[in-house]
Structure formats: C-alpha cells, structure tokens
Design a protein around this motif. Structure first.
Motif, PDB file in Angstrom:
ATOM      1  N   PRO A 100      42.026  41.943  42.540  1.00  0.00           N
ATOM      2  CA  PRO A 100      42.235  40.515  42.238  1.00  0.00           C
ATOM      3  C   PRO A 100      41.048  39.629  42.568  1.00  0.00           C
ATOM      4  CG  PRO A 100      44.042  41.423  43.570  1.00  0.00           C
ATOM      5  CD  PRO A 100      42.926  42.406  43.611  1.00  0.00           C
ATOM      6  N   LEU A 101      40.019  40.200  43.221  1.00  0.00           N
ATOM      7  CA  LEU A 101      38.836  39.412  43.557  1.00  0.00           C
ATOM      8  C   LEU A 101      37.959  39.161  42.334  1.00  0.00           C
ATOM      9  CD1 LEU A 101      37.810  41.125  46.928  1.00  0.00           C
ATOM     10  CD2 LEU A 101      39.327  39.156  46.572  1.00  0.00           C
ATOM     11  N   PHE A 102      38.128  39.985  41.307  1.00  0.00           N
ATOM     12  CA  PHE A 102      37.369  39.837  40.062  1.00  0.00           C
ATOM     13  C   PHE A 102      38.324  39.267  39.020  1.00  0.00           C
ATOM     14  CE2 PHE A 102      35.480  43.283  42.482  1.00  0.00           C
ATOM     15  CZ  PHE A 102      34.145  42.898  42.517  1.00  0.00           C
ATOM     16  N   ASN A 103      37.934  38.166  38.422  1.00  0.00           N
ATOM     17  CA  ASN A 103      38.915  37.438  37.619  1.00  0.00           C
ATOM     18  C   ASN A 103      38.385  36.980  36.273  1.00  0.00           C
ATOM     19  OD1 ASN A 103      41.517  37.128  39.237  1.00  0.00           O
ATOM     20  ND2 ASN A 103      39.918  36.738  40.750  1.00  0.00           N
ATOM     21  N   HIS A 104      37.744  37.894  35.569  1.00  0.00           N
ATOM     22  CA  HIS A 104      37.326  37.597  34.204  1.00  0.00           C
ATOM     23  C   HIS A 104      38.552  37.593  33.301  1.00  0.00           C
ATOM     24  CE1 HIS A 104      33.051  37.841  35.073  1.00  0.00           C
ATOM     25  NE2 HIS A 104      33.304  38.912  35.802  1.00  0.00           N
TER      26      HIS A 104
END
Length: 227
Positions: A100-104
């Motif tokens: 969830p830390l990457f949110n593209h």
C-alpha cells in the motif's frame, strides 16, 4: 443508463495499478533481502502464478495464508532459486506491508472519478485483503470519492458469489437495476454482477466480450461515453 444512480468499482487492476505497484514492492523487498534474481524475470513468472492462486482463493479452494506462501514458493521453485521457508514468510509479510506504500493509479482514474462524482454515488467492491484495501484507497487519495467500500473478507465470501453484490447493494441502499459494476475480471466482476441483475462494464486488457449484455471498454475514460 438514465436510471442509474450508483456505480460500483473493483479496485485492483481497475483503478489501482496493481501490476506497477506490485513490481515496485518486490523491487524494495529484493533490495532489502538481497534476493539475487532479475526482477523482470521474477515478475514474468510470478504474475500468472499469482493470478492462478487468486482464482483458487476466490473459489474457496485455499485459505489466505496458503495463497500468500504458495504464490511465492511456486515462483521461486520454477525459477530454480533456492530459498528458505522462513525467508518466504518474511517476504510474504513485507509484501503485504509495503504494497500500500506504492499508489500509482491506472490512467484516467482521477479524471473519471471527478466526472462521475457529481452524477452518481460511487462505491467499491473488492476481493482484496481487508487490511490493505482501505490503506490503498487512503494512500492513493481516492477514498473520499466512495461512499461504501465492501471487501470480500467483510462479507465472508468472494466475488463472483452473489452474496457479495447483494451485501453491497444493501449497504448502498440501491436496487440492482439502478447500479453499474465496473471491473477488469470477466468472471468475478462482470458475470458476478450480471448474476444479481447489475449491469456491468468490463475494463478489458486484451479481448472485449462478445456478450451483448456487457459493455466493454479498453480504458477508464471510455466509460464517460456510457455514463
């Protein structure tokens, strides 16, 4: 479409760019754990294996813990990469924490949601894990667009089980005839919605559906011509 009041969306692969964010998550984990594998080679093997284990999970044939472990174990085995079970467990846990830390988002997500929000009530129905889906929505800053968020874990069954869609309709206080379901999975999202009387829009990657009951689009912004 004039009677439609509510639009339900799937999350992963529909709005949230799962493949891109997943790849970035594994890149971080491989660097931290010093996994000596080419990331592209790993992902090429992992992605279809992950989809297959998700199908088994969706069909209630395996539990969540088995999905998390076996999708990694099977991939490493296929790549002939020797790795201890303890490390697989660490990677599995880190993956859930880091994802969830990457949110593209997929192209057109914000533009579409901005377009729809004044015309319809918007909601989410997702098979993803309870503990990460809501974080994804918050971190990618799209949480405020949606009034009802339903995860399969909160219902106890997974799409395409009719109970998930019936639960979502009840939570949103809308009838099936006044709702649309947008999703990438023909089986889970599209056929699941049809089974309870919700009109579907299929966000397809390769081949559009020939079923005349199904609207097929190849990009999110194509939905604007129908809603």
């Amino acid at each position: 479409m004039t009677e439609i009041t509510d639009v339900f969306f799937d999350l992963d692969h529909t709005l949230w760019d799962f493949d891109r964010n997943s790849g970035l998550t594994f890149k971080k984990i491989f660097q931290e754990q010093k996994i000596n594998l080419d990331l592209d080679d790993f992902l090429k093997v992992y992605e279809p294996i992950n989809l297959e284990y998700w199908r088994l999970y969706r069909d209630e044939k395996i539990e969540k813990e088995e999905l998390r472990y076996k999708r990694l174990k099977t991939t490493f085995d296929k790549l002939n990469y020797t790795i201890e079970d303890d490390l697989i467990d660490v990677i599995s846990e880190d993956y859930i924490n880091y994802l969830p830390l990457f949110n593209h988002l997929l192209d057109g997500t914000i533009e579409l949601l901005e377009y729809l929000k004044t015309k319809y009530r918007l909601h989410i129905i997702t098979n993803g894990f309870e503990e990460v889906q809501k974080i994804k929505l918050e971190k990618s800053q799209i949480n405020d667009y949606f009034q009802v968020v339903v995860t399969s874990e909160s219902v106890g069954v997974k799409k395409p089980n009719p109970k998930v869609f019936e639960f979502a309709l009840k939570e949103a206080k809308v009838s099936a005839e006044k709702a649309i379901m947008v999703g990438d999975s023909l089986e889970a999202d599209v056929l699941g919605a049809l089974a309870v009387g919700i009109s579907p829009i299929h966000l397809f990657k390769d081949t559009p559906s020939s079923d005349e009951r199904i609207i097929s689009v190849q990009s999110l912004l194509d939905i604007k011509q129908y809603l």
